[in-house]
Each structure stands twice: as structure tokens, then as C-alpha cells.
Design a protein around this motif. Sequence first.
Motif, PDB file in Angstrom:
ATOM      1  N   THR A   1       0.796  -0.992   0.111  1.00 36.78           N
ATOM      2  CA  THR A   1       0.030  -0.007   0.120  1.00 36.78           C
ATOM      3  C   THR A   1       0.797   1.161  -0.070  1.00 36.78           C
ATOM      4  O   THR A   1       1.647   1.133   0.884  1.00 36.78           O
ATOM      5  N   ALA A   2       0.765   2.135  -0.974  1.00 36.84           N
ATOM      6  CA  ALA A   2       1.423   3.269  -1.128  1.00 36.84           C
ATOM      7  C   ALA A   2       0.754   4.093  -2.449  1.00 36.84           C
ATOM      8  O   ALA A   2       0.075   3.526  -3.137  1.00 36.84           O
ATOM      9  N   ARG A   3       1.501   5.365  -2.456  1.00 38.26           N
ATOM     10  CA  ARG A   3       1.255   5.980  -3.724  1.00 38.26           C
ATOM     11  C   ARG A   3       2.175   5.725  -4.788  1.00 38.26           C
ATOM     12  O   ARG A   3       3.462   5.630  -4.350  1.00 38.26           O
ATOM     13  N   TYR A   4       2.119   5.217  -5.919  1.00 37.31           N
ATOM     14  CA  TYR A   4       3.077   4.707  -6.865  1.00 37.31           C
ATOM     15  C   TYR A   4       3.289   5.937  -7.883  1.00 37.31           C
ATOM     16  O   TYR A   4       2.326   6.323  -8.397  1.00 37.31           O
ATOM     17  N   TYR A   5       4.531   6.183  -8.037  1.00 31.66           N
ATOM     18  CA  TYR A   5       4.749   7.482  -9.029  1.00 31.66           C
ATOM     19  C   TYR A   5       5.829   6.484 -10.069  1.00 31.66           C
ATOM     20  O   TYR A   5       6.767   5.907  -9.860  1.00 31.66           O
ATOM     21  N   CYS A   6       5.750   7.082 -11.374  1.00 31.70           N
ATOM     22  CA  CYS A   6       6.860   6.832 -12.310  1.00 31.70           C
ATOM     23  C   CYS A   6       7.544   8.186 -12.684  1.00 31.70           C
ATOM     24  O   CYS A   6       7.059   9.192 -12.307  1.00 31.70           O
ATOM     25  N   GLY A   7       8.798   7.695 -13.121  1.00 30.00           N
ATOM     26  CA  GLY A   7       9.832   8.695 -13.223  1.00 30.00           C
ATOM     27  C   GLY A   7      10.660   8.521 -14.399  1.00 30.00           C
ATOM     28  O   GLY A   7      10.970   7.338 -14.781  1.00 30.00           O
TER      29      GLY A   7
END
Length: 122
Positions: free
Chosen positions: A90-96
Amino acid sequence: VQLQASGGGLVQAGGSLTLSCAASGGIFSSYHMGWFRQAPGKEREFVAVINWSSGRTYYSDSVKGRFTISRDSAKNTVDLHMNSLKPEDTARYYCGNTGVLVTTRSTNYDNWGRGTQVTVSS
């Protein structure tokens, strides 16, 4: 480069989700695309990275064997296929995107999308 992540949601433990990152405005063959995640009160954590040109991938130990990163060069998207999800995912997922080869350090990434929330219930 502009990035936009999508596909998050609420899923039960053991379930699956696929996140997608749409990229625009850059020469993607010169980049590597990564997924990170950040839970409340914690630092941004590396999840996976893919070399846009070669397709070579690298994963954190916590997701290896459960998550798969892939890219679609025709659509300029990078997906994160997540299986056997656990509450600790569980988390906020980011792409970079980064020009540094196979880097797990968030400070090496140049641009970030706004992220998409993944919540895994037990």
C-alpha cells in the motif's frame, strides 16, 4: 517529459493490479523509466526500472517475482504489473524518467508523474 500514472485502486491481499505511466514530450530511447512508491510518513522507495531501449529490467527485492515492469514503445507507456499484492504494498506509486542507467535513487530521476494510489486490504 510529462508523465501521468494511472491504474491504482483498492484490492484485496493476493490480488493483482496493473499501473500504467503515459509519457510525452521527450526522446524516450535516451531514458530509463522507473516506478517508485511512497507510503505516508516514509521516504520514496524504489520499485522497478526499465531501460527504454533494451528492455532490461531491475527490481527491488521486496517486489521481485511479484511485479513486472514493461514498456510499449509504440504507445510511449510503461506498465507495472503487480501480482500477489500484500498490505505492505500500500502506497502512492509514481513513475519517473532518468538518464542514469539502472538507478534506484529517486534523486537521479528528472521528472515525476502525480502518482496513483494503491491500497491493499488484508
